[in-house]
Design an enzyme around this catalytic site. Sequence first.
Site, short mmCIF file in Angstrom:
data_model
loop_
_atom_site.label_atom_id
_atom_site.label_comp_id
_atom_site.label_asym_id
_atom_site.label_seq_id
_atom_site.Cartn_x
_atom_site.Cartn_y
_atom_site.Cartn_z
N HIS A 1 -33.84 -16.29 4.47
CA HIS A 1 -33.62 -14.84 4.43
C HIS A 1 -34.94 -14.07 4.54
O HIS A 1 -35.23 -13.21 3.71
CB HIS A 1 -32.84 -14.44 3.18
N GLU B 1 -26.34 -18.94 -0.33
CA GLU B 1 -27.80 -18.83 -0.43
C GLU B 1 -28.28 -18.36 -1.79
O GLU B 1 -29.44 -18.62 -2.16
CB GLU B 1 -28.35 -17.91 0.67
N ARG C 1 -25.41 -12.12 7.71
CA ARG C 1 -24.97 -12.57 6.38
C ARG C 1 -24.35 -13.96 6.54
O ARG C 1 -23.63 -14.22 7.50
CB ARG C 1 -23.93 -11.61 5.77
N ASP D 1 -30.82 -17.53 9.27
CA ASP D 1 -31.73 -16.97 8.26
C ASP D 1 -30.96 -16.67 6.98
O ASP D 1 -31.54 -16.25 5.99
CB ASP D 1 -32.35 -15.68 8.82
P1 NAI Z 1 -25.60 -1.21 11.23
O1 NAI Z 1 -24.60 -0.62 10.29
O2 NAI Z 1 -26.57 -0.31 11.91
O3 NAI Z 1 -24.81 -1.99 12.40
C1 NAI Z 1 -23.73 -2.84 12.17
C2 NAI Z 1 -22.87 -2.82 13.44
O4 NAI Z 1 -21.83 -3.78 13.27
C3 NAI Z 1 -22.22 -1.47 13.70
O5 NAI Z 1 -22.43 -1.07 15.04
C4 NAI Z 1 -20.75 -1.73 13.42
O6 NAI Z 1 -19.87 -0.93 14.22
C5 NAI Z 1 -20.65 -3.20 13.79
N1 NAI Z 1 -19.46 -3.82 13.25
C6 NAI Z 1 -18.79 -3.55 12.10
N2 NAI Z 1 -17.72 -4.32 12.00
C7 NAI Z 1 -17.70 -5.11 13.11
C8 NAI Z 1 -16.81 -6.10 13.59
N3 NAI Z 1 -15.70 -6.42 12.91
N4 NAI Z 1 -17.10 -6.70 14.77
C9 NAI Z 1 -18.18 -6.35 15.46
N5 NAI Z 1 -19.05 -5.41 15.08
C10 NAI Z 1 -18.80 -4.80 13.91
O7 NAI Z 1 -26.31 -2.37 10.43
P2 NAI Z 1 -27.71 -3.04 10.78
O8 NAI Z 1 -28.81 -2.29 10.10
O9 NAI Z 1 -27.79 -3.28 12.24
O10 NAI Z 1 -27.58 -4.42 9.99
C11 NAI Z 1 -26.62 -5.40 10.37
C12 NAI Z 1 -26.56 -6.45 9.30
O11 NAI Z 1 -27.77 -7.18 9.28
C13 NAI Z 1 -26.43 -5.91 7.86
O12 NAI Z 1 -25.07 -5.68 7.52
C14 NAI Z 1 -27.01 -7.02 7.04
O13 NAI Z 1 -25.94 -7.89 6.66
C15 NAI Z 1 -27.93 -7.77 8.01
N6 NAI Z 1 -29.35 -7.71 7.62
C16 NAI Z 1 -30.04 -8.89 7.47
C17 NAI Z 1 -31.38 -8.87 7.12
C18 NAI Z 1 -32.20 -10.14 6.98
O14 NAI Z 1 -33.32 -10.08 6.46
N7 NAI Z 1 -31.73 -11.28 7.43
C19 NAI Z 1 -32.08 -7.59 6.88
C20 NAI Z 1 -31.28 -6.42 7.12
C21 NAI Z 1 -29.96 -6.49 7.46
#
Ligand code: NAI
Length: 330
Positions: free
Chosen positions: A295, A263, A234, A258
């Site tokens: 994105h 954005e 993000r 990305d």
């Molecule tokens: P997820 O929920 O599986 O993993 C997120 C991880 O971040 C978890 O292990 C969590 O414990 C950790 N986390 C939470 N707070 C934290 C902190 N303060 N410091 C370090 N780690 C922390 O989510 P997923 O599916 O891996 O997605 C991650 C992010 O990717 C989403 O929140 C979204 O913002 C972004 N995303 C971007 C996309 C794109 O097209 N560019 C598409 C899909 C997701």
Amino acid sequence: MKVAVFNTKSYDQEYFENYNEDYHFDFTFLETALHEKTAKITSGFDAVCVFVNDIVDKETIRILAENGVKLIALRCAGYNNVDLEAAQENNIKVVRVPAYSPEAVAEHAMALILTLNRKTHKAYNRVREGNFSLKNLIGFNIHGKTIGVIGTGQIGAAFCRVVQGFGCHIIAFDINENKALNDLGVNYVSLDELFETSDIISLHCPLNQHTKHIINEVSIAKMKDGVMIINTSRGALIDANGVIDGIINKKIGYLGIDVYEQEENLFFEDHSEHIIKDETILRLLAFPNVLITSHQAFFTKEAMDKITTTTLENIKSYVDGTTLTNEVKA
Ligand code: NAI
């Protein structure tokens, strides 16, 4: 079930219409984004389907509730743009697509790394113009480098698996460690150690009050000279002004993003014939060592299949009154 689909692009409509043959929901595809000024058009709809840059804040939710909307179906994983407490107060359920293709995003993060490093985008243009010089195209071996991964959930873990194939030393920081990654050779370290020792830092944590501007002037000062920073998560994880200073003073050697904090006014649209007024993105675009994509990390056929089918199943669960497995709560 009448569903208003906001922020619709042609590919969204194509996928939804294709899969809807099995569901028969009454979709209305709208190009506009959802926010407090457009929320009034939801009168008569049972649900809204929204994406990453729709602003589903308290006021928007109040209007949705007034109009009888009972379900917000996010067709994405992140839900930082939805006021979950307001939704709960107004008795509106929120569902999302928790993991549509972690590999799609992880592979795009690697694409940014490889492009920035080996400059294939510049080589492509050069050779097309008959310039076969290698001047300034030099890269570095990714093999043997230290990659720091912040957030090792679905996408971060997929990224670790991709990076492992390059023979890197992988270190990670997460508030919840993923033990399965230890077997892959991932070492969890403190956030400071990750900043201090990584050659490449890739962000895969969600945006929240703890992670906003996690990359800022102070954290950048701790990093190795010439560090590469990759953000496919993000935009607001990065303080763009701090990063611009870091690039100017050569602390940051490469930036691949990305996502971008502002954005919503730019991404997913063609602005090629407009005067872009966002000075920050214009400054970033002017650097030779910055690569920006709009994105698109999620944008693979496999991910679109999964986004559409999961969203339709989420809506079906709501209609059938069965357990909302992908519900997000405050
Ligand atoms: P997820 O929920 O599986 O993993 C997120 C991880 O971040 C978890 O292990 C969590 O414990 C950790 N986390 C939470 N707070 C934290 C902190 N303060 N410091 C370090 N780690 C922390 O989510 P997923 O599916 O891996 O997605 C991650 C992010 O990717 C989403 O929140 C979204 O913002 C972004 N995303 C971007 C996309 C794109 O097209 N560019 C598409 C899909 C997701």
